[in-house]
Design a protein around this motif. Structure first.
Motif, PDB file in Angstrom:
ATOM      1  N   VAL A 281       0.833  -1.207   0.000  1.00  0.00           N
ATOM      2  CA  VAL A 281       0.000   0.000   0.000  1.00  0.00           C
ATOM      3  C   VAL A 281       0.871   1.262   0.000  1.00  0.00           C
ATOM      4  CG1 VAL A 281      -1.676   1.311   1.348  1.00  0.00           C
ATOM      5  CG2 VAL A 281      -1.928  -1.165   1.125  1.00  0.00           C
ATOM      6  N   LEU A 282       1.923   1.235   0.830  1.00  0.00           N
ATOM      7  CA  LEU A 282       2.831   2.388   0.884  1.00  0.00           C
ATOM      8  C   LEU A 282       3.469   2.653  -0.472  1.00  0.00           C
ATOM      9  CD1 LEU A 282       4.747   1.886   4.256  1.00  0.00           C
ATOM     10  CD2 LEU A 282       3.161   3.735   3.676  1.00  0.00           C
ATOM     11  N   THR A 283       3.797   1.595  -1.173  1.00  0.00           N
ATOM     12  CA  THR A 283       4.450   1.760  -2.478  1.00  0.00           C
ATOM     13  C   THR A 283       3.530   2.483  -3.454  1.00  0.00           C
ATOM     14  OG1 THR A 283       5.715  -0.258  -2.117  1.00  0.00           O
ATOM     15  CG2 THR A 283       5.543   0.530  -4.385  1.00  0.00           C
ATOM     16  N   TRP A 284       2.252   2.099  -3.507  1.00  0.00           N
ATOM     17  CA  TRP A 284       1.320   2.788  -4.401  1.00  0.00           C
ATOM     18  C   TRP A 284       1.137   4.243  -3.996  1.00  0.00           C
ATOM     19  CZ3 TRP A 284       0.216   1.408  -9.017  1.00  0.00           C
ATOM     20  CH2 TRP A 284       0.215   0.055  -9.364  1.00  0.00           C
ATOM     21  N   ILE A 285       1.033   4.498  -2.689  1.00  0.00           N
ATOM     22  CA  ILE A 285       0.897   5.891  -2.228  1.00  0.00           C
ATOM     23  C   ILE A 285       2.127   6.708  -2.611  1.00  0.00           C
ATOM     24  CG2 ILE A 285       0.734   7.363  -0.179  1.00  0.00           C
ATOM     25  CD1 ILE A 285      -0.874   5.122   1.162  1.00  0.00           C
ATOM     26  N   GLY A 286       3.304   6.118  -2.404  1.00  0.00           N
ATOM     27  CA  GLY A 286       4.543   6.830  -2.720  1.00  0.00           C
ATOM     28  C   GLY A 286       4.686   7.097  -4.207  1.00  0.00           C
ATOM     29  N   LEU A 287       4.348   6.107  -5.032  1.00  0.00           N
ATOM     30  CA  LEU A 287       4.488   6.272  -6.484  1.00  0.00           C
ATOM     31  C   LEU A 287       3.555   7.358  -7.008  1.00  0.00           C
ATOM     32  CD1 LEU A 287       4.792   2.544  -7.643  1.00  0.00           C
ATOM     33  CD2 LEU A 287       6.599   4.281  -7.574  1.00  0.00           C
ATOM     34  N   ILE A 288       2.412   7.535  -6.360  1.00  0.00           N
ATOM     35  CA  ILE A 288       1.456   8.565  -6.807  1.00  0.00           C
ATOM     36  C   ILE A 288       1.831   9.947  -6.261  1.00  0.00           C
ATOM     37  CG2 ILE A 288      -0.950   9.327  -6.630  1.00  0.00           C
ATOM     38  CD1 ILE A 288      -1.717   6.332  -6.567  1.00  0.00           C
ATOM     39  N   ALA A 289       2.202  10.014  -4.971  1.00  0.00           N
ATOM     40  CA  ALA A 289       2.391  11.318  -4.316  1.00  0.00           C
ATOM     41  C   ALA A 289       3.769  11.925  -4.560  1.00  0.00           C
ATOM     42  CB  ALA A 289       2.156  11.165  -2.811  1.00  0.00           C
ATOM     43  N   LEU A 290       4.811  11.080  -4.583  1.00  0.00           N
ATOM     44  CA  LEU A 290       6.176  11.615  -4.626  1.00  0.00           C
ATOM     45  C   LEU A 290       6.450  12.488  -5.853  1.00  0.00           C
ATOM     46  CD1 LEU A 290       8.662  11.591  -2.845  1.00  0.00           C
ATOM     47  CD2 LEU A 290       9.527   9.628  -4.147  1.00  0.00           C
ATOM     48  N   PRO A 291       6.025  12.102  -7.075  1.00  0.00           N
ATOM     49  CA  PRO A 291       6.285  12.986  -8.232  1.00  0.00           C
ATOM     50  C   PRO A 291       5.672  14.374  -8.069  1.00  0.00           C
ATOM     51  CG  PRO A 291       5.661  10.790  -8.973  1.00  0.00           C
ATOM     52  CD  PRO A 291       5.426  10.828  -7.487  1.00  0.00           C
ATOM     53  N   PHE A 292       4.472  14.457  -7.470  1.00  0.00           N
ATOM     54  CA  PHE A 292       3.851  15.767  -7.265  1.00  0.00           C
ATOM     55  C   PHE A 292       4.651  16.610  -6.274  1.00  0.00           C
ATOM     56  CE2 PHE A 292       0.251  13.284  -8.824  1.00  0.00           C
ATOM     57  CZ  PHE A 292      -0.272  14.154  -9.780  1.00  0.00           C
ATOM     58  N   VAL A 293       5.120  15.970  -5.197  1.00  0.00           N
ATOM     59  CA  VAL A 293       5.901  16.701  -4.193  1.00  0.00           C
ATOM     60  C   VAL A 293       7.203  17.215  -4.801  1.00  0.00           C
ATOM     61  CG1 VAL A 293       7.133  16.490  -1.995  1.00  0.00           C
ATOM     62  CG2 VAL A 293       4.902  15.386  -2.293  1.00  0.00           C
ATOM     63  N   LEU A 294       7.901  16.340  -5.537  1.00  0.00           N
ATOM     64  CA  LEU A 294       9.165  16.754  -6.158  1.00  0.00           C
ATOM     65  C   LEU A 294       8.929  17.847  -7.194  1.00  0.00           C
ATOM     66  CD1 LEU A 294      10.881  13.269  -6.624  1.00  0.00           C
ATOM     67  CD2 LEU A 294      11.352  14.982  -4.877  1.00  0.00           C
ATOM     68  N   GLY A 295       7.852  17.704  -7.973  1.00  0.00           N
ATOM     69  CA  GLY A 295       7.548  18.695  -8.994  1.00  0.00           C
ATOM     70  C   GLY A 295       7.219  20.055  -8.396  1.00  0.00           C
ATOM     71  N   TYR A 296       6.436  20.058  -7.313  1.00  0.00           N
ATOM     72  CA  TYR A 296       6.073  21.325  -6.672  1.00  0.00           C
ATOM     73  C   TYR A 296       7.313  22.023  -6.114  1.00  0.00           C
ATOM     74  CZ  TYR A 296       4.479  24.540  -3.103  1.00  0.00           C
ATOM     75  OH  TYR A 296       4.299  25.647  -2.334  1.00  0.00           O
ATOM     76  N   GLN A 297       8.193  21.247  -5.482  1.00  0.00           N
ATOM     77  CA  GLN A 297       9.373  21.879  -4.878  1.00  0.00           C
ATOM     78  C   GLN A 297      10.320  22.411  -5.956  1.00  0.00           C
ATOM     79  OE1 GLN A 297      11.174  19.668  -1.663  1.00  0.00           O
ATOM     80  NE2 GLN A 297      11.550  21.627  -0.695  1.00  0.00           N
ATOM     81  N   ALA A 298      10.488  21.646  -7.041  1.00  0.00           N
ATOM     82  CA  ALA A 298      11.328  22.128  -8.144  1.00  0.00           C
ATOM     83  C   ALA A 298      10.749  23.416  -8.727  1.00  0.00           C
ATOM     84  CB  ALA A 298      11.429  21.050  -9.218  1.00  0.00           C
ATOM     85  N   TRP A 299       9.437  23.471  -8.852  1.00  0.00           N
ATOM     86  CA  TRP A 299       8.787  24.675  -9.384  1.00  0.00           C
ATOM     87  C   TRP A 299       9.008  25.871  -8.460  1.00  0.00           C
ATOM     88  CZ3 TRP A 299       4.549  27.403  -7.263  1.00  0.00           C
ATOM     89  CH2 TRP A 299       4.017  28.390  -8.095  1.00  0.00           C
TER      90      TRP A 299
END
Length: 313
Positions: A281-299
C-alpha cells in the motif's frame, strides 16, 4: 527488487534530500548575524531561504513518516535510543521557525534581535545533533558523535555560505564567499576526521571494508567538497553550490550504504520491516504522491531563482 530494499532506498533518499536542502537552511540561519551589517542586509540574507525553508522541512517529516510506516522497529529504536537529542532537534526547529516567522512582524529592534538569536540557535542545534546522532548510530561512541556533529555543523555553514553567495549581490555576496573559505578551514579537516575515525573500529567496519563502493562514495563526497571550495574561490557560485550539494548527497548515500542491512544495532532491515500488505500500500501511495511533491518543490525553486538585493526602507 524486494519491497524492504525499495523502501530502505526511499528512506535513504528522503534523509539525503533533507540533509542537502536543510543543510543550507541551517547554514544561512547560523551565518545571518555575521554576513549582515544592517536590517536591510539581514532581510537580504534571510530572504534567500524565506520561500523554501518550510518546504525543506517536509523532507524530514516525510522521511520520519516513511520510517514509521515501513520500518516501525527501526523508527522505535532510533527515537528511543536518541530521545533527548531528537527532542532538542525539535526544539531547535520550532525556535528557528518562530524566529523566521516573527522577525518580519515585530516592530522593535530588540525583538528582532531575539528572533535572530532564535534563528541562530535553532539552526545550530539540528545541524550539530543530526551529525552526532548518525555518527553514533555507526560507531556508537561519544568521540564519534562529537566528530560527526562538528563535521555536520561545519559543512552546513559552508553549504549555507555558498548558497548565500549564489543568491545575493553586493557586499553580502562578498562576505558570503569569505565565510565559505573560513568555514572550509574547519569542514575539510572535519571531513577527514569523520572519514578516518568513524568507520575504523565501529559496528560498521564490516560493511565498509566489505563494500568498496562505500569508500568510493565517501571519497567522492570529500572530493566534491574540495571542488566546492575551489569553485567558490574562483567565483563560480552556481557550480560551487552544485558541488557542496553533491558532497552532502554522496555522503548521505555512503552513510545509508553503511547502515545496510542493519540500520540499527541488533536489528536487520527484514526484522524491522512492516508486513508485505503494508509495504505494498505504501508503495502505491509513494508512487502517486512523490512525483507531485518533487515537482512542486522544483517549481518553487524555479520561481524564486533570482538573486536578492538589499532594499533600504
Amino acid at each position: 527488487m524486494e519491497l524492504t530494499t525499495f523502501w530502505f532506498a526511499v528512506i535513504a533518499f528522503l534523509w539525503t534530500g533533507y540533509f542537502v536542502l536543510e543543510g543550507f537552511d541551517f547554514g544561512v540561519g547560523m551565518l545571518a548575524p555575521a554576513l549582515a551589517r544592517n536590517e536591510a542586509e539581514r532581510k537580504q540574507v534571510l530572504g534567500t531561504i524565506g520561500p523554501v525553508w518550510d518546504g525543506n522541512e517536509v523532507w524530514l517529516i516525510t522521511a520520519v513518516g516513511a520510517m514509521f510506516a515501513a520500518f516501525p522497529a527501526w523508527y522505535a529504536g532510533l527515537l528511543s535510543e536518541f530521545y533527548l537529542p531528537i527532542v532538542l532537534v525539535l526544539v531547535g526547529l520550532i525556535v528557528r521557525g518562530v524566529g523566521l516567522e516573527w522577525r518580519g512582524k515585530v516592530r522593535h529592534a530588540s525583538d528582532r534581535a531575539w528572533c535572530d538569536l532564535g534563528v541562530l540557535v535553532g539552526s545550530a542545534l539540528p545541524a550539530f545533533l543530526w551529525g552526532a546522532i548518525f555518527a553514533d548510530l555507526l560507531r556508537s561512541s561519544a568521540t564519534a558523535a562529537l566528530v560527526g556533529g562538528v563535521f555536520s555543523l561545519s559543512v552546513c555553514v559552508l553549504h549555507g555560505a555558498v548558497f548565500v553567495a549564489l543568491k545575493t549581490t553586493g557586499p553580502v555576496r562578498s562576505r558570503a564567499r569569505r565565510a565559505a573559505m573560513i568555514a572550509s578551514a574547519v569542514a575539510l579537516p572535519a571531513a577527514v576526521a569523520a572519514l578516518s575515525h568513524i568507520p575504523v573500529a565501529g559496528t560498521a567496519i564490516g560493511a565498509w571494508s566489505a563494500v568498496p563502493w562505500l569508500w568510493a562514495g565517501a571519497l567522492a563526497s570529500m572530493a566534491a567538497l574540495a571542488a566546492g571550495i575551489a569553485l567558490t574561490w574562483r567565483g563560480r557560485d552556481g557550480w560551487a553550490f552544485a558541488a557542496t550539494a553533491s558532497s552532502i548527497a554522496l555522503g548521505g548515500a555512503a552513510l545509508f550504504g553503511a547502515l545496510w542491512p542493519s540500520p540499527f544495532p541488533g536489528l536487520t532491515v527484514a526484522e524491522a520491516a512492516s508486513g508485505p500488505y503494508t509495504l505494498g500500500v505504501l508503495t502505491w501511495i509513494g508512487l502517486i504522491a512523490l512525483p507531485f511533491v518533487l515537482g512542486y518543490q522544483a517549481w518553487s525553486y524555479w520561481v524564486f531563482r533570482k538573486r536578492l538585493v538589499a532594499e533600504v526602507s
